[in-house]
Motif scaffolding. Structure first.
Motif, short mmCIF file in Angstrom:
data_model
loop_
_atom_site.label_atom_id
_atom_site.label_comp_id
_atom_site.label_asym_id
_atom_site.label_seq_id
_atom_site.Cartn_x
_atom_site.Cartn_y
_atom_site.Cartn_z
N TRP A 1 -9.45 8.54 7.19
CA TRP A 1 -10.86 8.12 7.27
C TRP A 1 -11.14 7.37 8.56
O TRP A 1 -12.18 7.55 9.18
N MET B 1 0.85 -1.18 0.00
CA MET B 1 0.00 0.00 0.00
C MET B 1 0.90 1.24 0.00
O MET B 1 1.82 1.35 0.81
N SER B 2 0.60 2.18 -0.88
CA SER B 2 1.42 3.39 -0.96
C SER B 2 1.18 4.27 0.26
O SER B 2 0.16 4.15 0.94
N GLU C 1 0.48 7.39 0.34
CA GLU C 1 -0.68 8.26 0.15
C GLU C 1 -1.99 7.53 0.48
O GLU C 1 -2.85 8.07 1.15
N ARG C 2 -2.11 6.31 0.02
CA ARG C 2 -3.32 5.52 0.31
C ARG C 2 -3.41 5.19 1.79
O ARG C 2 -4.48 5.20 2.37
N ARG C 3 -2.27 4.87 2.40
CA ARG C 3 -2.26 4.55 3.82
C ARG C 3 -2.68 5.77 4.63
O ARG C 3 -3.48 5.67 5.55
N ASN C 4 -2.17 6.96 4.28
CA ASN C 4 -2.56 8.18 4.99
C ASN C 4 -4.04 8.47 4.81
O ASN C 4 -4.72 8.90 5.74
N ALA C 5 -4.56 8.26 3.61
CA ALA C 5 -5.99 8.47 3.36
C ALA C 5 -6.81 7.49 4.19
O ALA C 5 -7.83 7.86 4.77
N PHE C 6 -6.38 6.23 4.23
CA PHE C 6 -7.10 5.22 5.02
C PHE C 6 -7.12 5.60 6.50
O PHE C 6 -8.17 5.57 7.15
N TYR C 7 -5.97 5.96 7.05
CA TYR C 7 -5.92 6.32 8.46
C TYR C 7 -6.68 7.61 8.74
O TYR C 7 -7.26 7.77 9.81
#
Length: 166
Positions: A12, A1-2, A4-10
């Motif tokens: 949310w 997981m990149s 950016e995606r990890r930061n977006a997930f956390y």
């Protein structure tokens, strides 16, 4: 997981946890507090719209022969919790100690406005539909009012540059 995606997930995840925490905290508030903060302003605005007096116990008003009773379930606290969580994470204000009170104030105003709009819309709808259909219609009106208001909050909170948390 990149990253950016990890930061977006956390982001949310934290936003949803904050929404649940605020909702849990509001559920601990006594009925009189919820009535004073959420139910009364919405019911008063709707009663003013229809130019009718507001009845205090139970909190209600009668407009065009339709009695609208505002209960804790109709207080828009769920919407307030979601709107606050959204604004607390997405507002453009950089300083956290300013963003949280601003998010509280804007979320409260949006919740009261949307709930008052929903209460105003219930009067003509109650005249049209039968008593058996009212719960479904009530839910549909809530969705048709709260979702656009939430969408507007989302839109304006996303008009921002990157926020640096301090």
């Amino acid at each position: 997981m990149s990253a950016e995606r990890r930061n977006a997930f956390y982001g949310w995840l934290w936003m949803m946890l904050l929404a649940f925490a605020v909702k849990f905290a509001i559920d601990l508030v006594p009925e009189s507090g919820v009535k004073h903060l959420f139910m009364f302003p919405s019911a008063k605005a709707a009663a003013l719209y229809w130019s009718v007096p507001l009845i205090d116990s139970p909190l209600s008003f009668v407009a065009r022969g339709v009695t609208i009773v505002v209960t804790r379930a109709c207080s828009a606290t769920d919407f307030f919790s979601l709107a606050f969580a959204l604004l607390a994470f997405r507002m453009r204000i950089r300083r956290l100690w300013l963003r949280i009170p601003a998010a509280l104030a804007i979320a409260w105003c949006a919740a009261v406005f949307a709930n008052a709009t929903r209460l105003v819309m219930l009067v003509p709808i109650d005249e049209i539909f039968s008593a058996a259909q009212i719960p479904s219609i009530h839910m549909a009106i809530g969705i048709s009012v709260f979702m656009p208001v939430f969408g507007i909050l989302w839109f304006f909170s996303s008009l921002r540059k990157e926020v640096v948390y301090e």
